[in-house]
Motif scaffolding. Structure first.
Motif, PDB file in Angstrom:
ATOM      1  N   PHE A   1     -26.343  10.549  26.265  1.00 22.98           N
ATOM      2  CA  PHE A   1     -26.928   9.653  25.274  1.00 22.98           C
ATOM      3  C   PHE A   1     -27.674   8.535  25.982  1.00 22.98           C
ATOM      4  CE2 PHE A   1     -22.543   8.014  25.713  1.00 22.98           C
ATOM      5  CZ  PHE A   1     -22.760   6.664  25.925  1.00 22.98           C
ATOM      6  N   VAL A   2     -28.702   8.065  25.294  1.00 24.31           N
ATOM      7  CA  VAL A   2     -29.539   6.987  25.800  1.00 24.31           C
ATOM      8  C   VAL A   2     -29.348   5.807  24.861  1.00 24.31           C
ATOM      9  CG1 VAL A   2     -31.853   6.275  26.447  1.00 24.31           C
ATOM     10  CG2 VAL A   2     -31.192   8.684  26.659  1.00 24.31           C
ATOM     11  N   TRP A   3     -28.802   4.741  25.408  1.00 31.09           N
ATOM     12  CA  TRP A   3     -28.464   3.559  24.621  1.00 31.09           C
ATOM     13  C   TRP A   3     -29.417   2.432  24.994  1.00 31.09           C
ATOM     14  CZ3 TRP A   3     -23.435   0.368  25.768  1.00 31.09           C
ATOM     15  CH2 TRP A   3     -23.336  -0.694  24.861  1.00 31.09           C
ATOM     16  N   GLU A   4     -30.205   2.024  24.026  1.00 35.48           N
ATOM     17  CA  GLU A   4     -31.150   0.922  24.194  1.00 35.48           C
ATOM     18  C   GLU A   4     -30.861  -0.147  23.144  1.00 35.48           C
ATOM     19  OE1 GLU A   4     -35.272   2.902  25.064  1.00 35.48           O
ATOM     20  OE2 GLU A   4     -34.081   4.248  23.808  1.00 35.48           O
ATOM     21  N   LYS A   5     -31.479  -1.286  23.288  1.00 34.01           N
ATOM     22  CA  LYS A   5     -31.235  -2.378  22.352  1.00 34.01           C
ATOM     23  C   LYS A   5     -31.598  -1.980  20.931  1.00 34.01           C
ATOM     24  CE  LYS A   5     -32.451  -7.187  21.349  1.00 34.01           C
ATOM     25  NZ  LYS A   5     -33.262  -8.363  21.760  1.00 34.01           N
ATOM     26  N   ASP A   6     -32.682  -1.210  20.772  1.00 29.60           N
ATOM     27  CA  ASP A   6     -33.189  -0.893  19.438  1.00 29.60           C
ATOM     28  C   ASP A   6     -33.052   0.576  19.057  1.00 29.60           C
ATOM     29  OD1 ASP A   6     -34.100  -3.572  19.038  1.00 29.60           O
ATOM     30  OD2 ASP A   6     -35.799  -3.131  20.353  1.00 29.60           O
ATOM     31  N   ARG A   7     -32.330   1.354  19.886  1.00 30.21           N
ATOM     32  CA  ARG A   7     -32.287   2.796  19.614  1.00 30.21           C
ATOM     33  C   ARG A   7     -31.114   3.422  20.350  1.00 30.21           C
ATOM     34  NH1 ARG A   7     -37.532   6.427  21.065  1.00 30.21           N
ATOM     35  NH2 ARG A   7     -37.390   5.055  22.890  1.00 30.21           N
TER      36      ARG A   7
ATOM     37  N   VAL B   1     -30.647   7.057  16.181  1.00 24.46           N
ATOM     38  CA  VAL B   1     -30.363   5.944  15.283  1.00 24.46           C
ATOM     39  C   VAL B   1     -31.203   4.751  15.697  1.00 24.46           C
ATOM     40  CG1 VAL B   1     -28.600   4.334  14.478  1.00 24.46           C
ATOM     41  CG2 VAL B   1     -28.008   6.725  14.858  1.00 24.46           C
ATOM     42  N   THR B   2     -31.847   4.120  14.731  1.00 24.09           N
ATOM     43  CA  THR B   2     -32.646   2.923  15.009  1.00 24.09           C
ATOM     44  C   THR B   2     -32.245   1.740  14.135  1.00 24.09           C
ATOM     45  OG1 THR B   2     -34.361   3.696  13.489  1.00 24.09           O
ATOM     46  CG2 THR B   2     -34.631   4.242  15.832  1.00 24.09           C
ATOM     47  N   ASN B   3     -31.347   1.951  13.180  1.00 25.61           N
ATOM     48  CA  ASN B   3     -30.887   0.877  12.322  1.00 25.61           C
ATOM     49  C   ASN B   3     -30.108  -0.133  13.163  1.00 25.61           C
ATOM     50  OD1 ASN B   3     -29.563  -0.821  10.529  1.00 25.61           O
ATOM     51  ND2 ASN B   3     -29.027   0.820   9.093  1.00 25.61           N
ATOM     52  N   PRO B   4     -30.550  -1.394  13.256  1.00 24.74           N
ATOM     53  CA  PRO B   4     -29.873  -2.364  14.123  1.00 24.74           C
ATOM     54  C   PRO B   4     -28.422  -2.615  13.734  1.00 24.74           C
ATOM     55  CG  PRO B   4     -31.503  -3.448  12.719  1.00 24.74           C
ATOM     56  CD  PRO B   4     -31.737  -1.977  12.589  1.00 24.74           C
ATOM     57  N   ASP B   5     -28.067  -2.358  12.471  1.00 23.75           N
ATOM     58  CA  ASP B   5     -26.684  -2.550  12.038  1.00 23.75           C
ATOM     59  C   ASP B   5     -25.767  -1.418  12.503  1.00 23.75           C
ATOM     60  OD1 ASP B   5     -27.341  -4.903  10.711  1.00 23.75           O
ATOM     61  OD2 ASP B   5     -27.857  -3.833   8.860  1.00 23.75           O
ATOM     62  N   GLU B   6     -26.364  -0.367  13.072  1.00 24.10           N
ATOM     63  CA  GLU B   6     -25.582   0.787  13.493  1.00 24.10           C
ATOM     64  C   GLU B   6     -25.694   1.031  14.996  1.00 24.10           C
ATOM     65  OE1 GLU B   6     -26.688   4.073  11.026  1.00 24.10           O
ATOM     66  OE2 GLU B   6     -25.889   3.151   9.207  1.00 24.10           O
ATOM     67  N   LEU B   7     -25.998  -0.050  15.736  1.00 25.52           N
ATOM     68  CA  LEU B   7     -26.136   0.055  17.181  1.00 25.52           C
ATOM     69  C   LEU B   7     -25.091  -0.823  17.866  1.00 25.52           C
ATOM     70  CD1 LEU B   7     -30.027  -0.165  17.422  1.00 25.52           C
ATOM     71  CD2 LEU B   7     -28.615   1.880  17.727  1.00 25.52           C
ATOM     72  N   PRO B   8     -24.402  -0.292  18.872  1.00 22.46           N
ATOM     73  CA  PRO B   8     -23.411  -1.093  19.594  1.00 22.46           C
ATOM     74  C   PRO B   8     -24.082  -2.269  20.301  1.00 22.46           C
ATOM     75  CG  PRO B   8     -23.198   1.251  20.104  1.00 22.46           C
ATOM     76  CD  PRO B   8     -24.486   1.081  19.379  1.00 22.46           C
ATOM     77  N   THR B   9     -23.309  -3.327  20.505  1.00 20.05           N
ATOM     78  CA  THR B   9     -23.846  -4.534  21.134  1.00 20.05           C
ATOM     79  C   THR B   9     -22.962  -5.060  22.259  1.00 20.05           C
ATOM     80  OG1 THR B   9     -22.776  -5.855  19.402  1.00 20.05           O
ATOM     81  CG2 THR B   9     -25.102  -5.289  19.069  1.00 20.05           C
TER      82      THR B   9
ATOM     83  N   GLN C   1     -26.032 -12.220  26.980  1.00 27.11           N
ATOM     84  CA  GLN C   1     -25.357 -12.201  28.266  1.00 27.11           C
ATOM     85  C   GLN C   1     -24.189 -11.231  28.282  1.00 27.11           C
ATOM     86  OE1 GLN C   1     -25.651 -14.850  26.263  1.00 27.11           O
ATOM     87  NE2 GLN C   1     -23.824 -16.146  26.191  1.00 27.11           N
ATOM     88  N   ASP C   2     -23.709 -10.843  27.092  1.00 25.48           N
ATOM     89  CA  ASP C   2     -22.608  -9.888  27.020  1.00 25.48           C
ATOM     90  C   ASP C   2     -23.018  -8.506  27.508  1.00 25.48           C
ATOM     91  OD1 ASP C   2     -21.231 -11.205  23.917  1.00 25.48           O
ATOM     92  OD2 ASP C   2     -20.956 -11.831  25.997  1.00 25.48           O
ATOM     93  N   MET C   3     -24.325  -8.229  27.570  1.00 27.94           N
ATOM     94  CA  MET C   3     -24.784  -6.893  27.926  1.00 27.94           C
ATOM     95  C   MET C   3     -24.967  -6.704  29.429  1.00 27.94           C
ATOM     96  SD  MET C   3     -24.651  -5.035  25.366  1.00 27.94           S
ATOM     97  CE  MET C   3     -25.397  -3.616  26.134  1.00 27.94           C
TER      98      MET C   3
END
Length: 258
Positions: free
Chosen positions: A172-178, A191-199, A20-22
């Motif tokens: 830039f294109v910001w998606e949940k997984d990319r 970038v596709t590493n989930p630990d390196e993606l903003p949330t 819900q934060d997104m």
């Protein structure tokens, strides 16, 4: 590192991200035919910390003939010898396509940035996605992100013809997984590493500032002896799944994840 350097960021590093934060503000295009004060907050009378050698001044944010200008000049303001410029959106934005058309100036020790940021002053972890032209070398732009206050994915990429020679498109294109960065429509980092993606949803910023401390990164600061300016012709956010909003938009050509 275009966002503020907040020592208290670590206090929020463990805060969990929830779906819900997104929730995001809606899509928009701003061609700066006028200055929309319901959208933009102009930073004025403060700075981001000891690393910054200038104080934000609303006087250095100007609009003329559809071009927004943010400037840096020698002018004592509070405890700094220089004045600089920044604007930020009042709303926060989540997954989608972010695009800016801008032109920078030159000068060692200066940073001309288009980025998104959220942090402790908004009671959130420090998340950030950047385009930063270190104007000591305007042939390149640095792309990077910060996840819970830690730098990730930093990369210097070429700006064909130079960031200072004409207007260029940064997106830039910001998606949940990319997360993908583009310069003039060309993919320059992914970038596709989930630990390196903003949330966390973030505000959109433009800023031009200087430092006499971050010399290893921004170069030794030198008084430019003149007003230095970055110019912005367009900023757009297109939420994922929404129609592209202008013919040149990345959202018209890229393939988004479901």
């Amino acid at each position: 590192m275009a966002g503020a350097l907040f020592a208290v960021a670590a206090a929020f590093a463990a805060a969990p991200a929830h779906a819900q934060d997104m929730q995001s503000a809606p899509s928009f295009v701003d061609n700066f035919s006028s200055f929309d004060r319901s959208r933009w907050y102009v930073s004025d009378g403060w700075n981001n910390g000891n690393h910054q050698n200038c104080t934000w001044s609303k006087d250095l944010v100007r609009l003329s003939d559809g071009v927004l200008s943010l400037s840096f000049e020698k002018r004592k303001l509070k405890d700094r010898e220089f004045a600089c410029a920044e604007i930020q959106t009042k709303q926060r934005f989540g997954y989608g396509v972010y695009e800016a058309r801008m032109k920078t100036d030159t000068g060692s020790g200066l940073n001309a940035a288009f980025f998104t940021y959220i942090g402790p002053q908004d009671k959130k972890p420090w998340d950030e996605i950047d385009f930063e032209v270190l104007t000591k070398d305007p042939s390149k732009v640095q792309v990077n992100s910060y996840i819970q206050g830690k730098p990730k994915n930093g990369k210097l990429v070429d700006v064909e013809g130079g960031a200072d020679k004409g207007f260029n498109d940064y997106g830039f294109v910001w998606e949940k997984d990319r997360l993908r960065w583009y310069v003039n429509g060309k993919l320059v980092n992914e970038v596709t590493n989930p630990d390196e993606l903003p949330t966390n949803p973030q505000k959109i910023f433009f800023s031009l500032w200087g430092s006499d401390k971050l010399t290893n990164w921004m170069g030794a600061f030198a008084d430019p002896g003149r007003k230095v300016t970055m110019q912005v012709k367009r900023i757009a956010f297109t939420a994922l799944g929404q129609p592209c909003q202008f013919p040149e938009s990345l959202a018209c050509t890229i393939t988004n994840s479901n």
